[in-house]
Write a protein that holds these residues in place. Structure first.
Motif, mmCIF file in Angstrom:
data_model
loop_
_atom_site.group_PDB
_atom_site.id
_atom_site.type_symbol
_atom_site.label_atom_id
_atom_site.label_comp_id
_atom_site.label_asym_id
_atom_site.label_seq_id
_atom_site.Cartn_x
_atom_site.Cartn_y
_atom_site.Cartn_z
ATOM 1 N N VAL A 188 0.841 -1.214 0.000
ATOM 2 C CA VAL A 188 0.000 0.000 0.000
ATOM 3 C C VAL A 188 0.868 1.253 0.000
ATOM 4 O O VAL A 188 0.582 2.210 -0.730
ATOM 5 C CB VAL A 188 -0.960 -0.021 1.214
ATOM 6 N N ASN A 189 1.935 1.253 0.777
ATOM 7 C CA ASN A 189 2.834 2.406 0.793
ATOM 8 C C ASN A 189 3.482 2.601 -0.580
ATOM 9 O O ASN A 189 3.644 3.739 -1.040
ATOM 10 C CB ASN A 189 3.894 2.225 1.882
ATOM 11 N N GLY A 190 3.825 1.511 -1.233
ATOM 12 C CA GLY A 190 4.411 1.610 -2.571
ATOM 13 C C GLY A 190 3.433 2.170 -3.589
ATOM 14 O O GLY A 190 3.786 3.046 -4.394
ATOM 15 N N VAL A 191 2.194 1.701 -3.544
ATOM 16 C CA VAL A 191 1.177 2.209 -4.477
ATOM 17 C C VAL A 191 0.912 3.691 -4.208
ATOM 18 O O VAL A 191 0.851 4.505 -5.137
ATOM 19 C CB VAL A 191 -0.140 1.398 -4.349
ATOM 20 N N TYR A 192 0.772 4.045 -2.935
ATOM 21 C CA TYR A 192 0.509 5.449 -2.576
ATOM 22 C C TYR A 192 1.625 6.363 -3.085
ATOM 23 O O TYR A 192 1.364 7.400 -3.696
ATOM 24 C CB TYR A 192 0.359 5.577 -1.059
ATOM 25 N N ASN A 193 2.861 5.968 -2.841
ATOM 26 C CA ASN A 193 3.971 6.809 -3.275
ATOM 27 C C ASN A 193 4.124 6.828 -4.788
ATOM 28 O O ASN A 193 4.548 7.839 -5.342
ATOM 29 C CB ASN A 193 5.262 6.381 -2.584
ATOM 30 N N ALA A 194 3.775 5.751 -5.458
ATOM 31 C CA ALA A 194 3.792 5.766 -6.924
ATOM 32 C C ALA A 194 2.765 6.769 -7.442
ATOM 33 O O ALA A 194 3.035 7.514 -8.396
ATOM 34 C CB ALA A 194 3.508 4.366 -7.474
ATOM 35 N N LEU A 195 1.581 6.800 -6.816
ATOM 36 C CA LEU A 195 0.556 7.764 -7.233
ATOM 37 C C LEU A 195 1.007 9.193 -6.949
ATOM 38 O O LEU A 195 0.773 10.098 -7.764
ATOM 39 C CB LEU A 195 -0.770 7.463 -6.529
ATOM 40 N N VAL A 196 1.640 9.409 -5.810
ATOM 41 C CA VAL A 196 2.144 10.751 -5.487
ATOM 42 C C VAL A 196 3.226 11.147 -6.487
ATOM 43 O O VAL A 196 3.279 12.290 -6.950
ATOM 44 C CB VAL A 196 2.673 10.798 -4.034
ATOM 45 N N ASN A 197 4.074 10.201 -6.871
ATOM 46 C CA ASN A 197 5.112 10.490 -7.869
ATOM 47 C C ASN A 197 4.514 10.846 -9.223
ATOM 48 O O ASN A 197 5.140 11.537 -10.021
ATOM 49 C CB ASN A 197 6.048 9.289 -8.026
ATOM 50 N N GLN A 198 3.301 10.363 -9.496
ATOM 51 C CA GLN A 198 2.635 10.673 -10.766
ATOM 52 C C GLN A 198 1.918 12.015 -10.724
ATOM 53 O O GLN A 198 1.278 12.406 -11.682
ATOM 54 C CB GLN A 198 1.648 9.561 -11.137
ATOM 55 N N GLY A 199 1.957 12.698 -9.590
ATOM 56 C CA GLY A 199 1.396 14.037 -9.518
ATOM 57 C C GLY A 199 0.144 14.156 -8.670
ATOM 58 O O GLY A 199 -0.492 15.215 -8.662
ATOM 59 N N LEU A 200 -0.231 13.110 -7.975
ATOM 60 C CA LEU A 200 -1.407 13.176 -7.113
ATOM 61 C C LEU A 200 -1.132 14.191 -6.000
ATOM 62 O O LEU A 200 -0.096 14.142 -5.346
ATOM 63 C CB LEU A 200 -1.681 11.798 -6.520
ATOM 64 N N SER A 201 -2.075 15.090 -5.779
ATOM 65 C CA SER A 201 -1.857 16.103 -4.742
ATOM 66 C C SER A 201 -3.202 16.621 -4.230
ATOM 67 O O SER A 201 -4.257 16.288 -4.764
ATOM 68 C CB SER A 201 -1.029 17.261 -5.297
ATOM 69 N N GLY A 202 -3.141 17.415 -3.187
ATOM 70 C CA GLY A 202 -4.325 18.081 -2.656
ATOM 71 C C GLY A 202 -5.353 17.125 -2.077
ATOM 72 O O GLY A 202 -5.011 16.131 -1.418
ATOM 73 N N THR A 203 -6.623 17.418 -2.363
ATOM 74 C CA THR A 203 -7.733 16.632 -1.825
ATOM 75 C C THR A 203 -7.701 15.199 -2.344
ATOM 76 O O THR A 203 -7.992 14.259 -1.601
ATOM 77 C CB THR A 203 -9.072 17.297 -2.199
ATOM 78 N N ARG A 204 -7.352 15.027 -3.615
ATOM 79 C CA ARG A 204 -7.293 13.667 -4.179
ATOM 80 C C ARG A 204 -6.239 12.832 -3.464
ATOM 81 O O ARG A 204 -6.429 11.651 -3.212
ATOM 82 C CB ARG A 204 -7.008 13.714 -5.676
ATOM 83 N N LYS A 205 -5.122 13.439 -3.107
ATOM 84 C CA LYS A 205 -4.063 12.732 -2.379
ATOM 85 C C LYS A 205 -4.580 12.282 -1.012
ATOM 86 O O LYS A 205 -4.355 11.132 -0.603
ATOM 87 C CB LYS A 205 -2.851 13.646 -2.222
#
Length: 121
Positions: free
Chosen positions: A75-92
């Motif tokens: 889960v931590n890996g998936v979350y950080n992969a999404l953050v690396n793709q530009g996920l931010s703000g409320t969606r993050k």
């Protein structure tokens, strides 16, 4: 030269746990393959044998720790992969909350199944 970017804060707690869980998972996977593929062959694996192994406190603790560390690592890996793709703000925040709830549900259900396979209770 390509610029290195990672959402992990190098030296942070999540960065450290991601590496520690990876080491633990590799060790436990090696143990699993050795025990269930070389010592006991697939045709010899039975529910009664699984129940006997899971009834040993050391084996049960190892498998439960495997469940918790694999859940965190994945889960931590998936979350950080999404953050690396530009996920931010409320969606993050929403994705973080959904992944945290999914992790808790997975650990609770995995613990229920593991306890059902034992004679510990």
């Amino acid at each position: 030269m390509a610029q290195h970017y990672s959402s992990f804060e190098r030296g942070g707690v999540k960065w450290l746990f991601q590496r520690l869980t990876a080491v633990f998972l590799v060790g436990v996977l090696a143990f699993h393959f050795f025990l269930l593929h070389f010592v006991n062959h697939a045709a010899e694996i039975t529910f009664a044998g699984t129940q006997a192994r899971m009834s040993q406190v050391g084996y049960f603790a190892t498998m439960w720790l495997f469940l918790v560390t694999a859940t965190f690592h994945g889960v931590n890996g998936v979350y950080n992969a999404l953050v690396n793709q530009g996920l931010s703000g409320t969606r993050k925040k929403a994705v973080g909350a959904v992944l945290a709830l999914a992790s808790i549900a997975l650990i609770v259900q995995g613990t229920r199944v593991a306890l059902a396979m034992t004679n510990l209770l």
